[in-house]
Motif scaffolding. Structure first.
Motif, short mmCIF file in Angstrom:
data_model
loop_
_atom_site.label_atom_id
_atom_site.label_comp_id
_atom_site.label_asym_id
_atom_site.label_seq_id
_atom_site.Cartn_x
_atom_site.Cartn_y
_atom_site.Cartn_z
N THR A 152 -26.63 -51.13 -23.63
CA THR A 152 -26.86 -52.04 -22.59
C THR A 152 -25.70 -52.43 -21.87
O THR A 152 -24.78 -52.84 -22.67
CB THR A 152 -27.76 -53.22 -23.10
OG1 THR A 152 -28.95 -52.71 -23.33
CG2 THR A 152 -27.67 -54.42 -22.15
N ILE A 153 -25.59 -52.46 -20.68
CA ILE A 153 -24.45 -52.91 -19.91
C ILE A 153 -24.80 -54.27 -19.18
O ILE A 153 -25.73 -54.19 -18.21
CB ILE A 153 -24.01 -52.08 -19.06
CG1 ILE A 153 -23.37 -50.78 -19.89
CG2 ILE A 153 -22.64 -52.23 -18.18
CD1 ILE A 153 -22.57 -49.70 -19.21
N ILE A 154 -24.11 -55.37 -19.52
CA ILE A 154 -24.51 -56.63 -19.06
C ILE A 154 -23.23 -56.83 -17.85
O ILE A 154 -22.07 -57.10 -18.14
CB ILE A 154 -24.31 -57.90 -19.87
CG1 ILE A 154 -25.34 -57.40 -20.98
CG2 ILE A 154 -24.52 -59.07 -19.17
CD1 ILE A 154 -25.79 -58.63 -21.97
N GLY A 155 -23.74 -57.04 -16.41
CA GLY A 155 -22.81 -57.28 -15.18
C GLY A 155 -22.54 -55.94 -14.77
O GLY A 155 -22.15 -54.98 -15.53
N LEU A 156 -23.31 -55.69 -13.65
CA LEU A 156 -23.08 -54.46 -13.00
C LEU A 156 -22.14 -54.63 -11.70
O LEU A 156 -22.38 -54.14 -10.59
CB LEU A 156 -24.49 -53.96 -12.46
CG LEU A 156 -25.45 -53.78 -13.65
CD1 LEU A 156 -26.89 -53.32 -13.20
CD2 LEU A 156 -24.67 -52.54 -14.65
N GLY A 157 -20.96 -55.27 -11.84
CA GLY A 157 -20.04 -55.42 -10.94
C GLY A 157 -19.13 -54.08 -11.05
O GLY A 157 -19.79 -53.04 -11.39
N TYR A 158 -18.02 -54.13 -10.45
CA TYR A 158 -17.04 -53.01 -10.43
C TYR A 158 -16.99 -52.45 -12.01
O TYR A 158 -17.41 -51.18 -11.87
CB TYR A 158 -15.96 -53.54 -9.85
CG TYR A 158 -14.85 -52.31 -9.63
CD1 TYR A 158 -14.96 -51.49 -8.71
CD2 TYR A 158 -13.79 -52.26 -10.64
CE1 TYR A 158 -14.12 -50.40 -8.82
CE2 TYR A 158 -12.95 -51.29 -10.60
CZ TYR A 158 -12.92 -50.48 -9.70
OH TYR A 158 -12.34 -49.35 -9.73
#
Ligand code: UGA
Length: 436
Positions: A4-10
């Motif tokens: 799971t990846i939290i934060g879909l900025g750069y």
């Protein structure tokens, strides 16, 4: 792996897409509904070479959501990729980071591994474990895994990293780090497993060092102009010594972006907080700030008044070929020119929309779709980033299209010998003859 990846900025998005392209199952979470909706439709929300292609071809391994419970409850491995911006006093603002910890603590129903990719001050990884475990009945393995991506070549940086650094506190952490390194790598690279404090500091010390190189060469460039030397030749000669190398020795109007300014200030603040004077970093920051004034003074010395002059700006992204205008040197430069009542014509192939958003109330700025439309009829041209497209412009283009071909190149894109027929000013090099 399932991640799971939290934060879909750069950082988060590039990691998500790259890992999905390697066959891992990725669940991306972000609070921004618009961003998540675009990603669900398969549209990359940032410009980065190869990102859209990888996103399109890896759809089956990617899910995106704005529902944190969905993303976190079942997760065993979570990457935290939220931004850690600079506070007004220069310290690192961890508000977003702690919001994520609160969310994880509230949602987790099983033990989890938390991989911290955000740039956080030394000691944060240790604090994070206690923070989470005080608020949750689950156990958390915290691993520091700082990212070293450069905008504009982020996907390539992930495919060919210089190094992977992991900060761990247990044997289990070492085992998981090896698993993650395996998950990331297509090619062999240096993997270092060390303490969280070391990993955290490696990130700040690396960005601080690179920023210091840029400020150093800019300071030498200022001296070059006084003593009649040429910074391009000086940097070239320096780089022939392999101990110095040739990277980050390009003189210009200074560094910008979302990393160097924030991380140099963060490092200075962390050192200060630990009673360690870090004068090199303080000077690095000061020289960088002075570089914009140094460039503007050249223009103000050349033109007694800019009132009503048409000034073409080529490049508003903080570096070439990016849409990112955060801490772009173009911002203070355009503000200063507007104060002098210049008419501004802006062109940048990627960053114009974001720049427009910053200057939406200014009617004296015109945005055009082509470099030639910007320079056509201009009284002077300022080159503010090293976009590939600008490097292809020729002296004859400026001569044919401008009122008088007067160029201020803040990134030393051209050889002086190629600029015949123009009045060409750059950084740390002699200017060519004044056109009357
Ligand atoms: C930087 C680092 O290079 C990455 O390793 C790091 O992972 C990243 O920050 C981060 O912390 O996330 P980035 O900000 O994308 O990457 O951009 P750089 O290519 O490093 O350039 C930073 C600034 O320095 C730009 O404004 C650029 O124009 C300027 N610069 C760079 C120079 O003026 N001269 C140089 O020789 C090199």
């Amino acid at each position: 792996m399932e991640i799971t990846i939290i934060g879909l900025g750069y950082v988060g998005l590039v990691n998500a897409v790259y890992l999905a392209s390697l066959g891992h199952q990725i669940f991306g979470y972000d609070t921004n509904k618009n961003k998540v909706s675009l990603l669900k439709q398969g549209v990359a929300t940032i410009e980065e070479p190869n990102l859209q292609e990888l996103l399109s071809s890896s759809q089956k391994n990617l899910r995106f959501t704005t529902n944190h419970k969905d993303a976190i409850r079942q997760a065993t491995t979570i990457f935290i990729c939220v931004d850690t911006p600079q506070s007004e006093d220069g310290s690192v603002n961890l508000a977003n980071f702690y919001t994520v910890l609160d969310t994880i603590a509230g949602d987790a129903i099983q033990d989890q591994t938390i991989i911290i990719r955000s740039t956080v001050p030394v000691g944060t990884n240790k604090i994070a474990k206690n923070y989470l475990e005080n608020k949750s009945s689950c156990k958390f393995e915290i691993i520091s895994f700082p990212e070293f991506l450069s905008q504009g070549c982020a996907v390539d940086n992930l495919i060919h990293p210089y190094r992977l650094i992991f900060g761990v506190t247990s044997q289990n952490g070492i085992r998981i780090s090896k698993e993650i390194a395996q998950a990331f790598l297509l090619k062999k690279t240096q993997v270092m497993v060390t303490s969280p404090e070391n990993a955290e500091l490696i990130k700040y010390a690396s960005n601080g060092f690179l920023a210091m190189k840029v400020s150093y060469i800019n300071n030498i460039a200022q001296l070059c102009e006084k003593v009649g030397a040429d910074i391009e030749k000086v940097a070239k000669g320096m780089s022939l010594d392999p101990r110095i190398g040739d990277s980050f020795l390009k003189a210009g109007i200074g560094y910008g972006g979302s990393c160097f300014p924030k991380d140099t200030n963060g490092l200075y603040w962390i050192a200060n907080d630990n009673s360690i004077p870090m004068e090199l970093i303080r000077s690095t920051i000061q020289i960088n700030e002075s570089q914009v004034a140094f460039f503007l003074n050249k223009i103000f010395k050349r033109f007694r008044s800019l009132n009503g002059l048409d000034v073409a700006i080529l490049g508003v992204g903080f570096k070439g070929d990016t849409e990112d205008v955060r801490n772009s040197q173009a911002t203070p430069i355009v503000k200063a020119l507007l104060e002098k009542n210049a008419n501004i014509i802006v062109y940048d192939p990627l960053a114009m929309d974001n720049f427009h958003a910053l200057f939406s109330r200014h009617s004296h700025i015109k945005y055009v779709d082509y470099a030639f439309d910007a320079i056509k009829g201009a009284d002077l041209v300022l080159i503010l980033n090293d976009c590939k497209e600008f490097k292809d412009l020729k002296a004859s283009d400026f001569v044919s299209f401008m009122k008088k071909p007067i160029i201020f190149d803040g990134r030393n894109l051209y050889k002086i010998s190629d600029m015949d027929g123009t009045e060409y000013h750059s950084i740390g090099r002699p200017s060519t003859n004044k056109i009357s």
